[in-house]
Design a protein around this motif. Sequence first.
Motif, short mmCIF file in Angstrom:
data_model
loop_
_atom_site.label_atom_id
_atom_site.label_comp_id
_atom_site.label_asym_id
_atom_site.label_seq_id
_atom_site.Cartn_x
_atom_site.Cartn_y
_atom_site.Cartn_z
N ARG A 155 -11.95 8.72 0.94
CA ARG A 155 -12.07 8.43 2.20
C ARG A 155 -11.08 7.41 2.89
N ALA A 156 -10.95 6.34 2.28
CA ALA A 156 -10.20 5.11 2.79
C ALA A 156 -8.79 5.60 2.82
N ASP A 157 -8.29 6.54 1.73
CA ASP A 157 -6.92 7.10 1.98
C ASP A 157 -6.72 7.74 3.13
N LEU A 158 -7.73 8.79 3.39
CA LEU A 158 -7.50 9.52 4.55
C LEU A 158 -7.36 9.03 5.85
N GLY A 208 -4.29 7.79 6.69
CA GLY A 208 -2.94 9.10 6.77
C GLY A 208 -2.53 9.37 5.25
N LEU A 209 -3.05 8.82 4.34
CA LEU A 209 -2.50 9.29 2.68
C LEU A 209 -3.21 10.62 2.57
N PRO A 210 -2.28 11.58 1.58
CA PRO A 210 -2.96 12.61 1.36
C PRO A 210 -4.04 12.42 0.13
N VAL A 211 -5.01 13.42 -0.24
CA VAL A 211 -5.83 13.35 -1.27
C VAL A 211 -5.65 14.46 -1.97
N LEU A 212 -5.88 14.91 -3.23
CA LEU A 212 -5.99 15.85 -4.08
C LEU A 212 -7.23 16.33 -4.37
N ILE A 224 -4.70 17.63 0.60
CA ILE A 224 -5.49 17.71 2.16
C ILE A 224 -5.01 16.28 2.72
N LEU A 225 -4.79 16.48 4.21
CA LEU A 225 -4.66 15.55 4.97
C LEU A 225 -5.48 15.58 6.22
N ALA A 226 -5.74 14.75 6.68
CA ALA A 226 -6.36 14.43 8.12
C ALA A 226 -5.57 14.80 9.21
N THR A 250 -4.79 9.77 -4.78
CA THR A 250 -6.15 9.91 -5.33
C THR A 250 -6.50 11.29 -5.57
N GLU A 251 -7.13 11.70 -6.61
CA GLU A 251 -7.32 13.00 -7.02
C GLU A 251 -9.02 13.19 -7.25
#
Length: 358
Positions: free
Chosen positions: A15-18, A21-25, A35-37, A149-150
């Motif tokens: 959540r914090a990454d998104l 603006g960071l992608p998450v796997l 995924i990217l917000a 983050t995955e």
Amino acid sequence: MSLIPDANERLSRARADLRIGLPVLLRDADRLVLILAVETLSAERLQSLAEIEGQPHLAITARRAETLKARPYDGDLARIVLPRDAGLTWLNAVADPADDLRQPMKGPLVALRDGEADLDRLSLRILKSARLLPAALNLAVAEAPPGLTEIDASATRAVLDAASPLHPVIAARVPLAAAENARLHVFRPEDGGEEHYAIEIGRPPRDKPVLARLHSACFTGDLLGSLKCDCGPQLRGALAQMGAEGNGILLYLNQEGRGIGLANKMRAYSLQDQGFDTVEANHRLGFEDDERDFRLGAALLKDLGFSAVRLLTNNPNKIAMMERAGIAVPERVPLKVGENPHNAHYLATKAKKSGHLL
Ligand SMILES: Nc1nc2c(ncn2[C@@H]2O[C@H](COP(=O)(O)OP(=O)(O)OP(=O)(O)O)[C@@H](O)[C@H]2O)c(=O)[nH]1
Ligand SMILES: [Zn+2]
């Protein structure tokens, strides 16, 4: 306890990454999806995404798809094909309804029919839980770029399905204008989400139904005295009634904007200024009318030793949800205060569309 983060902790990181603006796997048995917000996506990241092999698509909720006249072949969501020249402006226009009226045609939008939508569905749940607009730019990848983050799909679903356990942190005396004999209890969820508060007035007996209010945070109404809703007068009215009876429990649940967060509530207000009502505005943004989780209210009451409440509310859904979560509601106490010319339409809409009692 292992030093390695568990599913709950990884989701909290995701959540914090998104949000920055960071992608998450997202990983399941046969796929890995990045995924990217859209809300926090930068032009640089979009450019980097274009350098990875594969074709990203945009996941939006069926609510948002309906406004955009896109077919939600996946039921509660639609996977939109990106036009060849789609840039940040196009993505934002699909994600955010701010300019819908000025620029109604973003399409025609083409939705994907084939393939799996499970990870897309999960990506939207995660964005909602991060209080971001539910629009995700998703790309299936063959291998994980380093440093991201995955999270495991089924473990994450299990975390989102369960109400996060809440732990008491501290309680202290806070004399209030409405009741000098008051204590504020602070509770912290395990999932890194918002803290919630319980204000205990007097020392209510635990073996009798307690006069209770489940109040959802409303920065504009509670603090600023906004006239667009009735939250401020309801908050003060509930405390006054508890003060007069000498006993009560007010749960202050940090579910701003019926669970969509303050930024999205302000987006909804901006749509209301364009003529949409409170329910339509939520839908255009891609949310349901009410995204709150009242199980946490029941959990707090149980933790404090209560099993039955005389509930101060005009919302029959709240009563049903309390009872489903194991808290008896032998009595509803109406709380009708704070109507004014600015909120009359809002209150009428809640009565008509959300079942609130007049
Ligand atoms: N999304 C959204 N949230 C709003 C709007 N106006 C108020 N809210 C939020 O709505 C919540 C209050 O919910 P209400 O629907 O007024 O009342 P309720 O809690 O369902 O029912 P009562 O117990 O009868 O007050 C707070 O979290 C407010 O921030 C709006 O126009 N849009
Ligand atoms: Zn309010």
